[in-house]
Design a protein around this motif. Structure first.
Motif, PDB file in Angstrom:
ATOM      1  N   LEU A 127       0.850  -1.180   0.000  1.00  0.00           N
ATOM      2  CA  LEU A 127       0.000   0.000   0.000  1.00  0.00           C
ATOM      3  C   LEU A 127       0.889   1.234   0.000  1.00  0.00           C
ATOM      4  CD1 LEU A 127      -2.720  -0.986   2.631  1.00  0.00           C
ATOM      5  CD2 LEU A 127      -2.993  -0.824   0.138  1.00  0.00           C
ATOM      6  N   ARG A 145       0.603   3.982   1.540  1.00  0.00           N
ATOM      7  CA  ARG A 145       0.842   4.488   2.899  1.00  0.00           C
ATOM      8  C   ARG A 145       1.919   3.669   3.616  1.00  0.00           C
ATOM      9  NH1 ARG A 145      -4.952   2.787   4.151  1.00  0.00           N
ATOM     10  NH2 ARG A 145      -4.727   0.607   4.726  1.00  0.00           N
ATOM     11  N   SER A 201      -6.796  -0.473  -3.826  1.00  0.00           N
ATOM     12  CA  SER A 201      -6.706  -1.630  -2.938  1.00  0.00           C
ATOM     13  C   SER A 201      -8.048  -2.349  -2.910  1.00  0.00           C
ATOM     14  CB  SER A 201      -6.336  -1.162  -1.533  1.00  0.00           C
ATOM     15  OG  SER A 201      -6.542  -2.186  -0.599  1.00  0.00           O
ATOM     16  N   SER A 202      -7.993  -3.662  -2.869  1.00  0.00           N
ATOM     17  CA  SER A 202      -9.232  -4.435  -2.782  1.00  0.00           C
ATOM     18  C   SER A 202      -9.829  -4.352  -1.379  1.00  0.00           C
ATOM     19  CB  SER A 202      -8.968  -5.897  -3.162  1.00  0.00           C
ATOM     20  OG  SER A 202      -8.016  -6.451  -2.278  1.00  0.00           O
ATOM     21  N   ILE A 203      -9.039  -3.964  -0.397  1.00  0.00           N
ATOM     22  CA  ILE A 203      -9.485  -3.875   0.991  1.00  0.00           C
ATOM     23  C   ILE A 203     -10.028  -2.484   1.318  1.00  0.00           C
ATOM     24  CG2 ILE A 203      -8.740  -4.061   3.406  1.00  0.00           C
ATOM     25  CD1 ILE A 203      -6.546  -6.000   2.344  1.00  0.00           C
ATOM     26  N   ASP A 204      -9.361  -1.452   0.793  1.00  0.00           N
ATOM     27  CA  ASP A 204      -9.727  -0.070   1.098  1.00  0.00           C
ATOM     28  C   ASP A 204      -9.662   0.727  -0.199  1.00  0.00           C
ATOM     29  OD1 ASP A 204      -9.960   2.571   1.928  1.00  0.00           O
ATOM     30  OD2 ASP A 204      -8.412   2.418   3.479  1.00  0.00           O
ATOM     31  N   ARG A 205     -10.825   1.133  -0.718  1.00  0.00           N
ATOM     32  CA  ARG A 205     -10.851   1.825  -2.014  1.00  0.00           C
ATOM     33  C   ARG A 205     -10.116   3.161  -1.981  1.00  0.00           C
ATOM     34  NH1 ARG A 205     -16.965   1.827  -3.923  1.00  0.00           N
ATOM     35  NH2 ARG A 205     -16.915   3.308  -2.223  1.00  0.00           N
ATOM     36  N   ARG A 206      -9.929   3.727  -0.789  1.00  0.00           N
ATOM     37  CA  ARG A 206      -9.211   5.002  -0.691  1.00  0.00           C
ATOM     38  C   ARG A 206      -7.705   4.808  -0.770  1.00  0.00           C
ATOM     39  NH1 ARG A 206     -11.094   6.577   4.947  1.00  0.00           N
ATOM     40  NH2 ARG A 206     -10.847   4.344   5.054  1.00  0.00           N
ATOM     41  N   ALA A 207      -7.243   3.586  -0.580  1.00  0.00           N
ATOM     42  CA  ALA A 207      -5.804   3.291  -0.568  1.00  0.00           C
ATOM     43  C   ALA A 207      -5.361   2.774  -1.931  1.00  0.00           C
ATOM     44  CB  ALA A 207      -5.500   2.257   0.512  1.00  0.00           C
TER      45      ALA A 207
END
Length: 149
Positions: free
Chosen positions: A58, A60, A91-97
């Motif tokens: 990611l 971040r 990211s498949s987990i967090d669309r903002r990432a």
């Protein structure tokens, strides 16, 4: 030991912090010179080497794993993406990432970066025995630990 440079204050010339900083600047110039023909620099190769070592990350986490602040990392990643050395995707987990990964050209840049870094370190260690080199590493680690306390 090298002769005293009259452009360097005598106290600085024997100060470990100054010498470590000076060695880092010379090292950085060597690496930049080796990478320049490929359109790369030490600042660009840092995230490439991290991605080569750890795999896709990611954005971040790239910031957290490096000494580069968020705005500067975004600028570096923008440049790496424009050079087609990395690819960013949601990211498949967090669309903002954003997930960041090396492209095949980025993997080649990582090989070039690794070669440049190893060559610069080898040049710096010319004339040192393996024991002296390991001793220097341990001493630098202690110096860094002391500075970070």
């Amino acid at each position: 030991m090298q002769e005293q440079d009259d452009h360097i204050h005598p106290e600085a010339a024997v100060a470990p912090g100054y010498l470590a900083n000076h060695a880092a600047r010379v090292f950085n110039r060597l690496v930049d010179t080796a990478l320049r023909p490929y359109g790369l620099s030490l600042s660009l190769i840092g995230p490439i080497m991290l991605l080569s070592w750890k795999g896709p990350m990611l954005q971040r986490d790239l910031v957290r794993s490096s000494a580069v602040k968020q705005p500067a990392m975004v600028a570096i990643l923008d440049k790496l993406e424009a050079l087609t050395l990395i690819r960013r995707s949601p990211s498949s987990i967090d669309r903002r990432a954003a997930m960041v990964e090396l492209t095949s050209q980025g993997q080649e840049a990582a090989r070039r970066g690794r070669d440049a870094l190893l060559a610069a370190n080898a040049r710096g260690l010319e004339g040192f025995s393996s024991e002296e080199a390991m001793s220097m590493v341990r001493l630098f680690q202690r110096l860094i630990d002391n500075f970070e306390r």
